[in-house]
Design an enzyme around this catalytic site. Structure first.
Site, short mmCIF file in Angstrom:
data_model
loop_
_atom_site.label_atom_id
_atom_site.label_comp_id
_atom_site.label_asym_id
_atom_site.label_seq_id
_atom_site.Cartn_x
_atom_site.Cartn_y
_atom_site.Cartn_z
N ASP A 41 0.81 -1.23 0.00
CA ASP A 41 0.00 0.00 0.00
C ASP A 41 0.84 1.27 0.00
O ASP A 41 0.64 2.17 0.83
CB ASP A 41 -0.93 0.02 1.21
CG ASP A 41 -1.69 -1.28 1.42
OD1 ASP A 41 -1.91 -1.99 0.43
OD2 ASP A 41 -2.06 -1.58 2.57
N GLU A 57 -11.54 -1.38 -3.78
CA GLU A 57 -10.91 -0.70 -2.67
C GLU A 57 -9.87 0.31 -3.16
O GLU A 57 -9.61 0.43 -4.37
CB GLU A 57 -10.24 -1.72 -1.73
CG GLU A 57 -9.11 -2.52 -2.36
CD GLU A 57 -8.52 -3.54 -1.39
OE1 GLU A 57 -9.19 -3.89 -0.38
OE2 GLU A 57 -7.39 -4.02 -1.64
#
Length: 355
Positions: A48, A219
């Site tokens: 991420d 997401e």
């Protein structure tokens, strides 16, 4: 001045400023010689990745390392093995768990860090923000965590990002579920904000899964501007396997449109824009952030990927951070490359020091 506003002003091209102060055209290549870099850009697990180019000309990379949030500063986008400055700015407090996906933004003179965290069970994951106590630096103490939930709702909520372009409107986008107590399947939601630390209205369903390649997961929304077009890049499918990928949607005429109206968004791109490259051993590329070369003439994608087709349960997290340059098409949409394998030399961004 907000970080996004500053970036939009700088990437505007003089010939179109009269039309819109936040305009963007296809990137202009520098004639200067470039260096070479190799993915990954950071040693060890680094899922991420969020990298932000600040007004001071330095990049700021925020990562979850262990149970905390670490901020790094560097003069290069493509190598973070020896950053100029590093500081852990937050530790998961007692009673909390599963800190995920921090992002760093700069609003109204202060750095803000947004992240996901819960109390243990995955359905308890919610969005939080901390704000730097000193102006103009992320290397300082921060406020206590502030919860970012719509005023009357309490649903699973992860991977939030803040959209603001200087016109007085603030929005938060995130991944969530349609009922309490579950964490899958997920959709993309949006809600208005009164400022960088408070949601001011109910959430609105922005996108749900309608295509096979999306699986059961949407997401990590991120965004780019091109003139008056707001472009959202999101992740889809399960991050644990090779089907994880990036998709794209966009909103035209942002200044006169309503981002809370899902019907105004173009959502008919029927394929991933960035997906696994089996031949090169790049699997599950996704959960990106978007940044620029130092002269703002190039758009760059930061993302994580794996070297194996599926994550093995119980084994260390093998997602590593990588960057690649995006191009722009005549349709004013970004063109994504095919992910490049590890150890392949790629040109550094314009303006990056070669040492």
């Amino acid at each position: 001045m907000g970080s996004q506003l500053f970036q939009m002003v700088l990437i505007g091209v003089i010939s179109v400023i009269a039309f819109c102060p936040f305009s963007y055209t296809a990137s202009l290549e520098s004639s200067a010689s470039k260096g070479v870099y190799y993915n990954p850009i950071f040693d060890g697990s680094s899922p991420d990745p969020y990298i932000y180019l600040h007004t001071d000309g330095f990049y700021y990379f925020v990562l979850r390392i262990g149970d905390g949030i670490t901020v790094m500063k560097n003069d290069r986008l493509t190598n973070w093995r020896s950053p100029l400055e590093t500081m852990e700015v937050y530790q998961t407090p007692n009673g909390s768990a599963n800190l995920w996906a921090p992002e760093i933004h700069f609003f109204d003179g202060y750095f803000h860090i947004y992240f996901t965290m819960g109390t243990g069970p995955i359905p308890t994951q919610r969005m939080w923000v901390i704000k730097a106590l000193e102006r103009d630096t992320p290397f300082t103490n921060y406020t206590e965590k502030i919860r970012l939930l719509p005023p009357t709702e309490d649903f699973y909520q992860i991977d939030g990002t803040v959209v603001q372009n200087g016109d007085g409107r603030w929005y938060m986008m995130w991944s969530g579920c349609d009922r309490v107590g579950i964490d899958n399947p997920t959709n993309l939601y949006i809600a208005p904000m009164s400022g960088p630390t408070e949601l001011s209205g109910p959430r609105v369903l922005l996108r749900t899964r309608t295509m096979d390649w999306e699986g059961t997961v949407l997401e990590a929304p991120q965004y780019l501007w091109n003139e008056d077009r707001l472009i959202i890049i999101f992740s889809a499918n399960a991050y644990q396997n090779k089907n994880y990928c990036l998709g794209m949607m966009y909103l035209d005429n942002y200044s006169t449109s309503d981002p809370l109206n899902a019907t105004q968004w173009t959502q008919n791109i029927d394929h991933p824009v960035f997906a696994s490259n089996d031949e090169a051993g790049v699997y599950g590329p996704g959960h990106c952030s978007l940044t620029f070369s130092k002269d703002y003439n190039e758009t760059w994608l930061a993302y994580h990927a794996m070297e194996i087709p599926e994550r093995i349960e119980g084994q260390p997290d093998n997602r590593t951070s990588r960057v690649e340059k995006l191009a722009w098409g005549n349709d004013r949409l970004p063109i994504f490359p095919i992910p490049t394998g590890l150890g392949i030399g790629l040109e550094t961004p314009t303006g990056e020091p070669d040492y």
